[in-house]
Design an enzyme around this catalytic site. Structure first.
Site, PDB file in Angstrom:
ATOM      1  N   ASN A 169       0.833  -1.207   0.000  1.00  0.00           N
ATOM      2  CA  ASN A 169       0.000   0.000   0.000  1.00  0.00           C
ATOM      3  C   ASN A 169       0.868   1.257   0.000  1.00  0.00           C
ATOM      4  OD1 ASN A 169       0.605  -0.756   2.700  1.00  0.00           O
ATOM      5  ND2 ASN A 169      -1.196   0.265   3.522  1.00  0.00           N
ATOM      6  N   VAL A 170       0.369   2.278  -0.671  1.00  0.00           N
ATOM      7  CA  VAL A 170       1.081   3.550  -0.817  1.00  0.00           C
ATOM      8  C   VAL A 170       0.071   4.657  -0.514  1.00  0.00           C
ATOM      9  CG1 VAL A 170       2.378   5.037  -2.394  1.00  0.00           C
ATOM     10  CG2 VAL A 170       2.590   2.549  -2.597  1.00  0.00           C
ATOM     11  N   GLU A 171       0.206   5.234   0.686  1.00  0.00           N
ATOM     12  CA  GLU A 171      -0.782   6.230   1.125  1.00  0.00           C
ATOM     13  C   GLU A 171      -0.417   7.630   0.640  1.00  0.00           C
ATOM     14  OE1 GLU A 171      -1.197   5.523   5.347  1.00  0.00           O
ATOM     15  OE2 GLU A 171      -2.319   3.675   4.967  1.00  0.00           O
ATOM     16  N   CYS A 225      -9.917  -5.766   0.937  1.00  0.00           N
ATOM     17  CA  CYS A 225     -11.115  -4.947   1.118  1.00  0.00           C
ATOM     18  C   CYS A 225     -12.073  -5.172  -0.062  1.00  0.00           C
ATOM     19  CB  CYS A 225     -10.745  -3.474   1.259  1.00  0.00           C
ATOM     20  SG  CYS A 225     -10.197  -2.694  -0.276  1.00  0.00           S
ATOM     21  N   GLU A 254      -3.196  -4.087  -3.335  1.00  0.00           N
ATOM     22  CA  GLU A 254      -3.690  -4.795  -4.524  1.00  0.00           C
ATOM     23  C   GLU A 254      -3.568  -3.925  -5.775  1.00  0.00           C
ATOM     24  OE1 GLU A 254      -5.044  -4.573  -1.563  1.00  0.00           O
ATOM     25  OE2 GLU A 254      -6.038  -6.429  -0.962  1.00  0.00           O
TER      26      GLU A 254
HETATM   27  N1  THU Z   1      -5.342  -1.772   2.640  1.00  0.00           N
HETATM   28  C1  THU Z   1      -4.791  -2.457   1.594  1.00  0.00           C
HETATM   29  O1  THU Z   1      -3.701  -2.108   1.110  1.00  0.00           O
HETATM   30  N2  THU Z   1      -5.480  -3.522   1.107  1.00  0.00           N
HETATM   31  C2  THU Z   1      -6.635  -4.007   1.647  1.00  0.00           C
HETATM   32  O2  THU Z   1      -7.227  -4.922   1.076  1.00  0.00           O
HETATM   33  C3  THU Z   1      -7.132  -3.454   2.903  1.00  0.00           C
HETATM   34  C4  THU Z   1      -6.613  -2.105   3.235  1.00  0.00           C
HETATM   35  C5  THU Z   1      -4.622  -0.595   3.139  1.00  0.00           C
HETATM   36  C6  THU Z   1      -5.269   0.728   2.794  1.00  0.00           C
HETATM   37  C7  THU Z   1      -4.668   1.642   3.854  1.00  0.00           C
HETATM   38  O3  THU Z   1      -3.403   2.117   3.372  1.00  0.00           O
HETATM   39  C8  THU Z   1      -4.427   0.724   5.040  1.00  0.00           C
HETATM   40  O4  THU Z   1      -4.543  -0.594   4.541  1.00  0.00           O
HETATM   41  C9  THU Z   1      -5.392   0.919   6.178  1.00  0.00           C
HETATM   42  O5  THU Z   1      -6.711   0.855   5.735  1.00  0.00           O
END
Ligand code: THU
Length: 129
Positions: free
Chosen positions: A44-46, A88, A57
Site C-alpha cells: 500500500n502507498v498512502e 477490502c 492490490e
Molecule cells: N489496505 C490495503 O492495502 N489492502 C486491503 O485490502 C485493505 C486495506 C490498506 C489501505 C490503507 O493504506 C491501510 O490498509 C489501512 O486501511
C-alpha cells in the site's frame, strides 16, 4: 497447479516491508501467482490526501501489467505482522477483473475461491449484455 502458500506469504511479507503507510500505520503486502508462473507483489502507498491512498492490490495489479499482463491463479495478502488479511471490498472487485477462473485466495478463514469472496460479481461479461 500446486500453490506454494508459504512462498506467496513470504513474498507478500517482503512487499509489506516496503509499504508507505505513515497515516494509517497499517502496512499491507500482497502477492500473486500468474497463469504463466510469475510471482508478483505490491504494497500500500498512502497519501497526505488520505482518500487517494492506494491499496497493496492496486500496486500488485500495476506490476501484473508492467510484467506482461495475464490472469491471476492464486493471491495472498498480509498485514504488518505477516498474518493473512482479507482484501477490502474494492480490492476484491479489482482482483476479480484479473482473476483466472476459480482463482484461489488465502483468507483469514482458509483457502477460498474468488467467487466465494465476491459472489455474483459484476464484471467484464456484464458489459456485453
Ligand atoms: N489496505 C490495503 O492495502 N489492502 C486491503 O485490502 C485493505 C486495506 C490498506 C489501505 C490503507 O493504506 C491501510 O490498509 C489501512 O486501511
Amino acid at each position: 497447479m500446486e500453490i506454494d502458500w508459504k512462498q506467496l506469504t513470504a513474498v507478500a511479507t517482503t512487499a509489506m516491508e516496503k509499504a508507505y503507510a505513515p497515516y494509517s500505520n497499517f502496512p499491507v503486502g500482497a502477492a500473486a501467482l500468474t497463469e504463466d508462473g510469475r510471482i508478483i507483489s505490491g504494497c500500500n502507498v498512502e497519501n497526505a490526501s488520505y482518500g487517494i491512498g492506494l491499496c497493496a492490490e492496486c500496486s500488485l495489479v500495476s506490476e501484473l501489467f508492467r510484467t506482461g499482463g495475464g490472469k491471476l491463479v492464486a493471491f495472498a495478502c498480509v498485514d504488518g505482522k505477516g498474518q493473512p488479511l482479507m482484501p477490502c471490498g474494492r480490492c476484491r472487485q479489482l482482483l476479480f477483473e484479473h482473476s483466472a477462473d476459480g482463482m484461489l485466495l488465502q483468507t483469514i478463514s482458509g483457502i477460498k475461491t474468488i467467487n466465494e469472496v465476491l459472489p455474483d460479481a459484476f464484471g467484464p461479461k456484464d458489459l456485453q449484455k
